[in-house]
Design a protein around this motif. Structure first.
Motif, PDB file in Angstrom:
ATOM      1  N   HIS A  78      -3.404   3.399   9.180  1.00 10.41           N
ATOM      2  CA  HIS A  78      -3.100   3.963   7.874  1.00 10.41           C
ATOM      3  C   HIS A  78      -2.728   5.435   8.023  1.00 10.41           C
ATOM      4  O   HIS A  78      -3.010   6.066   9.037  1.00 10.41           O
ATOM      5  CB  HIS A  78      -4.292   3.803   6.921  1.00 10.41           C
ATOM      6  CG  HIS A  78      -4.362   2.433   6.315  1.00 10.41           C
ATOM      7  ND1 HIS A  78      -4.658   2.203   5.000  1.00 10.41           N
ATOM      8  CD2 HIS A  78      -4.160   1.203   6.863  1.00 10.41           C
ATOM      9  CE1 HIS A  78      -4.647   0.906   4.750  1.00 10.41           C
ATOM     10  NE2 HIS A  78      -4.361   0.281   5.867  1.00 10.41           N
ATOM     11  N   HIS A  79      -2.097   5.965   6.967  1.00  9.24           N
ATOM     12  CA  HIS A  79      -1.598   7.345   7.002  1.00  9.24           C
ATOM     13  C   HIS A  79      -2.638   8.303   6.424  1.00  9.24           C
ATOM     14  O   HIS A  79      -3.264   8.013   5.403  1.00  9.24           O
ATOM     15  CB  HIS A  79      -0.293   7.427   6.172  1.00  9.24           C
ATOM     16  CG  HIS A  79       0.222   8.817   6.017  1.00  9.24           C
ATOM     17  ND1 HIS A  79       0.404   9.418   4.785  1.00  9.24           N
ATOM     18  CD2 HIS A  79       0.613   9.735   6.934  1.00  9.24           C
ATOM     19  CE1 HIS A  79       0.878  10.642   4.955  1.00  9.24           C
ATOM     20  NE2 HIS A  79       1.014  10.848   6.245  1.00  9.24           N
ATOM     21  N   THR A  86       3.281   3.585   8.236  1.00 10.87           N
ATOM     22  CA  THR A  86       2.573   3.743   9.515  1.00 10.87           C
ATOM     23  C   THR A  86       2.046   2.404  10.023  1.00 10.87           C
ATOM     24  O   THR A  86       2.067   2.133  11.231  1.00 10.87           O
ATOM     25  CB  THR A  86       1.405   4.738   9.360  1.00 10.87           C
ATOM     26  OG1 THR A  86       0.575   4.347   8.250  1.00 10.87           O
ATOM     27  CG2 THR A  86       1.927   6.151   9.107  1.00 10.87           C
ATOM     28  N   HIS A  87       1.583   1.560   9.109  1.00 15.14           N
ATOM     29  CA  HIS A  87       1.091   0.236   9.492  1.00 15.14           C
ATOM     30  C   HIS A  87       2.228  -0.605  10.088  1.00 15.14           C
ATOM     31  O   HIS A  87       2.045  -1.254  11.133  1.00 15.14           O
ATOM     32  CB  HIS A  87       0.503  -0.464   8.256  1.00 15.14           C
ATOM     33  CG  HIS A  87      -0.094  -1.801   8.547  1.00 15.14           C
ATOM     34  ND1 HIS A  87      -1.427  -1.983   8.844  1.00 15.14           N
ATOM     35  CD2 HIS A  87       0.464  -3.040   8.604  1.00 15.14           C
ATOM     36  CE1 HIS A  87      -1.663  -3.267   9.064  1.00 15.14           C
ATOM     37  NE2 HIS A  87      -0.515  -3.935   8.919  1.00 15.14           N
ATOM     38  N   LEU A 114       0.849  -1.197   0.000  1.00 15.84           N
ATOM     39  CA  LEU A 114       0.000   0.000   0.000  1.00 15.84           C
ATOM     40  C   LEU A 114       0.882   1.244   0.000  1.00 15.84           C
ATOM     41  O   LEU A 114       1.875   1.321   0.730  1.00 15.84           O
ATOM     42  CB  LEU A 114      -0.911   0.000   1.223  1.00 15.84           C
ATOM     43  CG  LEU A 114      -1.864  -1.195   1.352  1.00 15.84           C
ATOM     44  CD1 LEU A 114      -2.674  -1.100   2.640  1.00 15.84           C
ATOM     45  CD2 LEU A 114      -2.788  -1.303   0.145  1.00 15.84           C
ATOM     46  N   GLY A 115       0.530   2.205  -0.838  1.00 13.26           N
ATOM     47  CA  GLY A 115       1.315   3.428  -0.955  1.00 13.26           C
ATOM     48  C   GLY A 115       0.752   4.558  -0.113  1.00 13.26           C
ATOM     49  O   GLY A 115      -0.095   4.352   0.757  1.00 13.26           O
ATOM     50  N   GLY A 116       1.215   5.760  -0.392  1.00 11.29           N
ATOM     51  CA  GLY A 116       0.720   6.941   0.313  1.00 11.29           C
ATOM     52  C   GLY A 116       1.120   7.009   1.766  1.00 11.29           C
ATOM     53  O   GLY A 116       0.478   7.714   2.555  1.00 11.29           O
ATOM     54  N   ASP A 161      -4.609   6.629  11.782  1.00  4.06           N
ATOM     55  CA  ASP A 161      -5.817   6.205  12.498  1.00  4.06           C
ATOM     56  C   ASP A 161      -5.453   5.078  13.461  1.00  4.06           C
ATOM     57  O   ASP A 161      -4.507   4.320  13.232  1.00  4.06           O
ATOM     58  CB  ASP A 161      -6.899   5.762  11.508  1.00  4.06           C
ATOM     59  CG  ASP A 161      -6.556   4.472  10.788  1.00  4.06           C
ATOM     60  OD1 ASP A 161      -6.832   3.404  11.341  1.00  4.06           O
ATOM     61  OD2 ASP A 161      -5.990   4.542   9.673  1.00  4.06           O
ATOM     62  N   LEU A 162      -6.202   4.983  14.557  1.00  2.00           N
ATOM     63  CA  LEU A 162      -5.898   4.019  15.610  1.00  2.00           C
ATOM     64  C   LEU A 162      -6.674   2.706  15.452  1.00  2.00           C
ATOM     65  O   LEU A 162      -6.836   1.959  16.416  1.00  2.00           O
ATOM     66  CB  LEU A 162      -6.181   4.638  16.980  1.00  2.00           C
ATOM     67  CG  LEU A 162      -5.307   5.847  17.329  1.00  2.00           C
ATOM     68  CD1 LEU A 162      -5.709   6.445  18.669  1.00  2.00           C
ATOM     69  CD2 LEU A 162      -3.837   5.466  17.339  1.00  2.00           C
ATOM     70  N   THR A 163      -7.147   2.463  14.219  1.00  2.00           N
ATOM     71  CA  THR A 163      -7.829   1.197  13.920  1.00  2.00           C
ATOM     72  C   THR A 163      -6.995   0.337  12.974  1.00  2.00           C
ATOM     73  O   THR A 163      -6.575  -0.763  13.304  1.00  2.00           O
ATOM     74  CB  THR A 163      -9.213   1.457  13.298  1.00  2.00           C
ATOM     75  OG1 THR A 163      -9.958   2.333  14.140  1.00  2.00           O
ATOM     76  CG2 THR A 163      -9.970   0.147  13.107  1.00  2.00           C
TER      77      THR A 163
END
Length: 568
Positions: free
Chosen positions: A478-479, A417-418, A410-412, A473-475
């Motif tokens: 993701h950024h 962050t993951h 996954l980009g962006g 996000d805290l779920t």
């Protein structure tokens, strides 16, 4: 002979990372590369004081070689990153920013160098195992039954290079062409070991990007406009051609090394010309319709061949020799002193004239299935066109890497962050075992983990260049980007979707700013909704290697005890 000046002793720098000048240069390099990162990265113009070409780019493979430094420590990092880029073409800035961030975090944390190295190496192993596992939450499988995921991957590479100055329709058009050209180089029905074909790139300056196109076969420059009528009158059938790698200019220097004995009164020029004309007679007798030479052809031979209806192309260049050999099946002839064997001749199915602006080109169609194609790239000026050509070559390489590993990340900034959230959670749950294995204290281990995760988050945050904030996000971890001109209380309405486009914002969602304290958590897997596809993808193979290169180069830098320079 005695020396004119006394030899100076070598310059020795102890603990280079404690040297203020070296640290200042490292920080400057990190800021420079960070500002180039992503689709909205800032361009850099590099010019040498002694003159030369001005380089305008934000691409690591162009920028890093253009930056010269007398500091061996800087050159060590540059060389490592460029070696990765030469092998994988992508994720050079990712590797450089992560490497420099790891060095900075290790220095700021006050960790002993050997402890930081052991922790980094351990966490790299966790990242690699997770990314290569089947349950990885930031990896997607590429579906070769549809070109959409390949186009998304190509578009992500192309859109990350702002020097190309492409609009959204232009970016999509070039992405589709890149995938089309890549698919044309993959043989459809080759038994045994598959050998990929070639993409020949032709640049056309001064025309709109949307005029770019892809043709199967090879297009050659045809400066002689008088042969156009001959081409148009040729039958649409298999045509015989010959390809010379030797010069046919008729110079003595082209005959090769060794001693040449010339008898008195012998006219060498006329003898060589006679030899060339004998060659021409054989070609005419063998019904050759296309005569191509890598180097120069003597004007008299050219006139003779054209007088017999043969199309002549000279100065082909070494770059096109291999694609033309694959396309036609011809064997390059390396001498003019023997008759041309029958097996050396090649064939083309058809010849056509193509015109692009001021360029007139001869289009050679293969006699059968062939994995050779030509990409015509158009752009408005030289700088943009040069960058677009580099980017398309990198895109081709990235697409080829998918044949080895049909996956993407996954980009962006979402992979970074993951990974950071995953490493924090995994490390906290395994602290006793990790401390025992690494031979360090719990405090040192936690400091190392925090520095590693902050470095990953720093790469994601480097995508923001307009004064906004970077969040996670805290779920799903993701950024997200929060624009600078939007109030915090309206954040839920302004965020839209995450960096990769898979997660939409919702009122109940919770976020945290990157590089801030937050409770560790295990990133939740995404729902398997086939209708939602990521908008930004990164090459799995390139990014995995870039991660390894970044950590290993940072560890190498942290392990350097002395710098010894010979200043003579």
């Amino acid at each position: 002979m005695s020396r004119l000046s006394k030899k100076s002793p070598s310059l020795c720098t102890d603990l280079p990372l404690d040297n203020a000048d070296i640290c200042k240069k490292l920080d400057l390099l990190r800021q420079l590369l960070r500002s180039c990162f992503g689709p909205t990265g800032r361009l850099k113009q590099v010019h040498n004081n002694i003159g030369g070409h001005v380089v305008t780019t934000s691409t690591s493979s162009v920028l890093l070689p253009a930056i010269s430094s007398s500091q061996p420590f800087i050159n060590l990092i540059k060389t490592s990153i460029l070696n990765h880029v030469s092998r994988f073409s992508d994720c050079g800035l990712f590797a450089a920013i992560l490497c420099l961030s790891l060095i900075e975090q290790a220095k700021q944390s006050g960790l002993r160098g050997n402890v930081a190295i052991r922790v980094n190496k351990h966490l790299l192993g966790l990242c690699t195992s997770y990314l290569q596992g089947e349950d990885c939450g930031c990896k997607v499988k590429l579906d070769f039954c549809s070109s959409q995921s390949l186009i998304t991957l190509a578009r992500s590479v192309i859109s990350s290079k702002p020097t190309c100055v492409l609009t959204e329709p232009e970016t999509l058009h070039i992405s589709r062409l890149a995938v089309q050209a890549f698919l044309l180089t993959v043989p459809c029905s080759s038994p045994g070991i598959v050998s990929l074909g070639k993409i020949v790139t032709v640049s056309v300056e001064g025309h709109g990007v949307l005029n770019s196109t892809v043709f199967p076969g090879v297009l050659l420059d045809m400066p002689d406009v008088f042969t156009i009528d001959k081409v148009e009158n040729l039958p649409s059938d298999a045509l015989r051609m010959v390809l010379f790698s030797a010069s046919l200019a008729g110079d003595l220097s082209e005959l090769g090394d060794g001693i040449i004995e010339v008898h008195p009164g012998v006219d060498t020029d006329s003898q060589i010309l006679d030899q060339l004309l004998e060659l021409g007679k054989q070609v005419v007798k063998d019904e050759v319709k296309l005569f191509v030479c890598q180097k120069v052809i003597h004007p008299v031979l050219q006139q003779y061949l054209r007088g017999h209806g043969i199309i002549v192309i000279e100065r082909l260049g070494i770059t096109l020799m291999e694609p033309l050999t694959q396309l036609t099946g011809a064997q390059p002839v390396a001498t003019l002193h023997t008759t041309i064997p029958a097996k050396a001749y090649g064939r083309v199915r058809d010849l056509r004239i193509r015109t692009f602006g001021s360029k007139t080109m001869l289009h050679l169609h293969p006699p059968g299935e062939c994995a050779i194609c030509t990409m015509i790239l158009c752009h408005r000026n030289e700088t943009m066109l040069s960058e677009l050509k580099v980017v398309c070559q990198k895109t081709e390489h990235v697409l080829r890497l998918t044949l080895r590993e049909p996956s993407a990340l996954l980009g962006g900034g979402c992979t970074e962050t993951h990974l950071a959230a995953y490493i924090r959670h995994k490390s906290m749950n395994e602290i006793p075992e990790t401390v025992s294995a690494l031979g360090c204290s719990q405090t040192e281990c936690l400091l190392g983990v925090e520095g590693f995760c902050r470095s990953l988050e720093a790469v994601a945050a480097a995508l923001e260049h307009d004064g906004g904030s970077s969040l996670m996000d805290l779920t799903h971890a993701h950024h997200w980007s929060h624009p600078a001109d939007v109030l915090t209380e309206h954040m839920g309405d302004s965020l839209g979707s995450c960096g990769c486009g898979l997660v939409e914002s919702s009122p109940n969602q919770k976020w945290t700013y990157l590089n801030s304290k937050y409770p560790q958590f295990s990133p939740a897997p995404l729902s398997e909704d086939a209708s939602v596809q990521p908008r930004v993808l990164d090459s799995f193979t390139a990014k995995l290697n870039a991660l390894q290169v970044a950590v290993e180069t940072a560890n190498l830098a942290l392990d350097v005890r002395y710098l010894i320079q010979d200043v003579n």
